[in-house]
Enzyme design. Structure first.
Site, PDB file in Angstrom:
ATOM      1  NE  ARG A 188      -0.168  -2.265  12.792  1.00 34.44           N
ATOM      2  CZ  ARG A 188      -1.093  -2.963  12.673  1.00 34.44           C
ATOM      3  NH1 ARG A 188      -2.661  -2.317  12.373  1.00 34.44           N
ATOM      4  NH2 ARG A 188      -1.153  -4.314  12.320  1.00 34.44           N
ATOM      5  CG  LEU A 206      -4.946  -1.668   6.088  1.00 28.96           C
ATOM      6  CD1 LEU A 206      -6.208  -2.298   5.734  1.00 28.96           C
ATOM      7  CD2 LEU A 206      -3.589  -2.382   5.287  1.00 28.96           C
ATOM      8  NE  ARG A 265      -4.304  -5.780  16.340  1.00 20.75           N
ATOM      9  CZ  ARG A 265      -4.030  -5.494  15.073  1.00 20.75           C
ATOM     10  NH1 ARG A 265      -2.788  -5.451  14.342  1.00 20.75           N
ATOM     11  NH2 ARG A 265      -4.772  -5.349  13.914  1.00 20.75           N
ATOM     12  CG  LEU A 272      -1.832  -1.125   1.335  1.00 20.84           C
ATOM     13  CD1 LEU A 272      -2.946  -1.087   2.487  1.00 20.84           C
ATOM     14  CD2 LEU A 272      -2.932  -0.925  -0.036  1.00 20.84           C
ATOM     15  CB  ALA A 273       3.820   2.298   2.073  1.00 25.63           C
ATOM     16  CD  GLU A 289       5.081  -3.922   9.322  1.00 26.31           C
ATOM     17  OE1 GLU A 289       5.365  -4.644  10.280  1.00 26.31           O
ATOM     18  OE2 GLU A 289       4.777  -4.431   8.481  1.00 26.31           O
TER      19      GLU A 289
END
Length: 665
Positions: free
Chosen positions: A463, A469, A354, A66-67, A453
């Site tokens: 995170r 995303l 998380r 995506l980046a 990332e």
């Protein structure tokens, strides 16, 4: 809360003798003034590259997730000459495609109190106050633009009955701000970015190089000017030159061998840049995802993620009594079940962040209340139960929201999650560490920019779900195009060719390393070294770290690295497709990275987010930060194979938010 460790100031650092203190690190691009105005001011003050000049300015982008894909598409459309590299056979196979649950944005479509400032606050708090506030606020601000961009590209986000985009909740927040496309959000977003990239390929502004692996960055007169890449099909070593290099090569979670990352994910692009002068920041910050299918045996080469979105409607529990752990879960009455997250964290329940959910899963399993088969002396699993959701919503509604995830679980485990609770356990998923970048996403090597990332900048020590995303697309579509032009405004740059001494040196170093790997001809496979490294990292630098364990890990890794360069066996030749050679280069870099991760974890004598030092916890077992001594970004400089790494500290200053002990109770 009472401290277990008072961190006395006179006490030497646990990592004394493993590193050298360096000069303080200051982000000179960091804007000042009211936080809501900083990004607009930076964009305005950044210099421009005129449209006519852009045709003479070139950019190399490594990575097509995506980046990388969004950056290549946007810079190509702006008129720059772009080369895009990936080691996969298609940009669409980048690991971003594996993301499942969603992407955050502060749209407040649910009218439940969300805002840019709340997304900013949740992200800083979720990262345990170890991220830069200016970067995080910018991310929250542009999150709204990302959704508009993706909808315009045709990304099929889930919609409510009336046609509006739907949202769901993720861990660490009390609002619904996560946009999703069933359990395939990463795939749909990547296809959108890929379409934008291919449009520029057709227009002639972007040239793609698939099945190419970057093996070195070319630095000329202190500036990044290109890369050395290997054609993975023919084995040819290629030189590619440009005015700017952008690394969008993802994270290094595969240092643990078993992770939710694709098997090809590696650290080589960023590690080769680190060895050339790019600082590596916070490498010990590793995210352990709580919702993964448990390890089933030594035969596995990767683990499978079950989306965090399942925690919206699934309830996590273990038996209250050890003797019930081998029973069919359907035979355990409600009063004998411990919904431990709901019990410990009543305000957030199953949607705690998380790192907290992962540690509590480990704790109940360490107590002997885990479920599933025995792994050593313990059962490493907890239940994720949808029985009440199916009763409340109906099976069809659950299937509509999570059907592909349930199908995936059933195919892998042979169990029907509609009838029997899923079994899950934490696994390595994401890394918050990465190359240090300033506010413009520039590394400490001028001309080398880092996105997604691969950089450290936005997530602190943990995170929040659905933020990867957001950062990847935010960096590629909106941040980098506005900051790289400030650097490119100095162009046109001096032309260099392949005969330049720095280019020749970079190419020869790659060829020499390859020849060395092929010539060792030992009797251990590359995978055996990687698996052993993974065991060391998981055991001593995983969910819980201690000073004693980290020192032991450093010694073990150093011994393993010495054996690797003496006894590894790499089959095949350099002049052909050779996956053994590819893996060997990546594992060699993982061995160096693993040592630095342990040194970073050893020097940071505090607990924060995904970095949990057993010596630093509250009386009730929560992470205990030490803001007085460790409120900084730890950026490591490579000084040579035989030299100790140098630690540079970028101190974190909060003006728009108050630092305090995290609580999700």
């Amino acid at each position: 809360m009472t401290q277990v460790d008072n961190h006395p100031e006179h006490e030497p650092n646990d990592a004394e003798g493993y590193f050298v203190d360096g000069s303080p690190l200051i982000d000179k691009k960091q804007p000042t003034g009211p936080i809501a105005e900083r990004w607009e001011n930076r964009k305005f003050n950044a210099r421009l590259a005129a449209p006519a000049n852009r045709r003479n300015l070139s950019v190399i982008i490594v990575g097509t997730g995506l980046a990388g894909a969004s950056a290549a598409a946007t810079l190509g459309e702006a008129g720059y000459v772009v080369k895009s590299f990936c080691y996969q056979d298609s940009p669409r196979r980048a690991h971003s495609i594996a993301a499942q649950g969603g992407i955050n944005a502060a749209k407040n479509y649910k009218g439940d109190g969300d805002s840019v400032h709340r997304l900013f606050y949740d992200t800083v708090k979720g990262g345990d106050y170890r991220s830069r506030e200016s970067n995080v606020y910018r991310l929250a601000e542009i999150s709204r633009n990302i959704i508009d961009q993706c909808v315009a590209q045709g990304v099929p986000f889930a919609r409510e009955y009336g046609g509006l985009l739907d949202n769901r909740s993720f861990g660490g927040v009390q609002v619904s701000r996560t946009f999703y496309a069933r359990g395939q959000t990463g795939q749909q977003l990547l296809i959108g970015a890929y379409q934008a990239l291919e449009r520029q390929v057709a227009a002639g502004t972007v040239e793609t190089f698939t099945r190419h692996e970057m093996l070195e960055v070319i630095v000329v007169d202190g500036k990044a000017r290109g890369i050395i890449a290997r054609d993975m099909v023919t084995g040819e070593i290629e030189t590619h030159l440009a005015d700017v290099v952008v690394l969008a090569s993802g994270g290094y979670g595969n240092v643990y061998f078993l992770s939710t990352n694709a098997m090809g994910c590696n650290v080589t692009a960023t590690w080769r840049a680190h060895r050339k002068g790019a600082y590596m920041a916070n490498p010990c910050y590793t995210q352990i995802h709580p919702t993964c299918i448990p390890v089933s045996g030594e035969h596995q080469s990767k683990l499978t993620l079950m989306s965090e979105s399942l925690r919206n409607d699934g309830r996590i529990w273990v038996p209250k009594n050890r003797e019930d752990c081998d029973k069919d879960p359907r035979d355990i009455p409600e009063e004998d079940r411990d919904y431990y997250l709901e019990r410990i964290y009543p305000a957030f329940g199953n949607l705690v962040p998380r790192d907290i959910a992962s540690r509590q899963a480990k704790n109940v399993c360490d107590e002997g209340r885990g479920v599933g088969p025995l792994v050593g002396d313990f059962r490493r699993g907890v239940y994720l139960d949808f029985a009440q959701a199916i009763e409340r919503m109906g099976k069809e509604a659950v299937e509509e929201k999570y059907g592909n995830l349930f199908d995936m679980y059933a195919r892998i485990t042979g169990e029907d999650p509609y009838a029997v609770p899923m079994r899950i356990y934490p696994a390595v998923h994401y890394v918050m560490g990465g190359l240090w970048v300033d506010y413009d996403l520039s590394s400490t090597i001028p001309g080398l920019f880092v996105t997604g990332e691969a950089n450290f900048s936005d997530h602190g020590a943990n995170r929040l779900g659905a933020s990867a995303l957001m950062q990847g697309l935010g960096d590629g579509y909106f941040v980098l195009p506005n900051t790289v032009r400030d650097y490119l405004a100095d162009g046109p740059f001096e032309k260099i060719d392949e005969s330049h001494p720095a280019v020749v040196e970079a190419r020869e170093s790659v060829e020499s390393r390859i020849n060395t790997l092929l010539s060792i001809n030992g009797d251990r496979t590359v995978d055996s070294f990687h698996r052993e490294l993974g065991h060391i990292m998981w055991e001593y630098c995983g969910m819980e770290r201690t000073a004693e364990g980290l020192r032991k890990a450093i010694d073990l890794i150093r011994g393993l690295r010495e054996e690797f360069w003496r006894n590894v066996k790499v089959l095949g030749s350099a002049e052909s497709l050779n996956q053994s050679l590819e893996k060997a280069g990546r594992v060699a870099d993982f061995l160096e990275l693993g040592e630095l991760m342990c040194i970073d974890a050893l020097h940071r004598k505090e607990s924060c987010g995904g970095h949990f030092r057993a010596e630093s916890q509250t009386e009730d077992g929560e992470a205990l930060r030490n803001d007085e001594e460790y409120s900084y970004v730890g950026a490591w400089e490579f000084k040579g194979d035989e030299a100790q790494p140098v630690l540079h500290k970028e101190h974190l200053v909060y003006t728009a938010i108050e630092m305090k002990q995290r609580s999700y109770k």
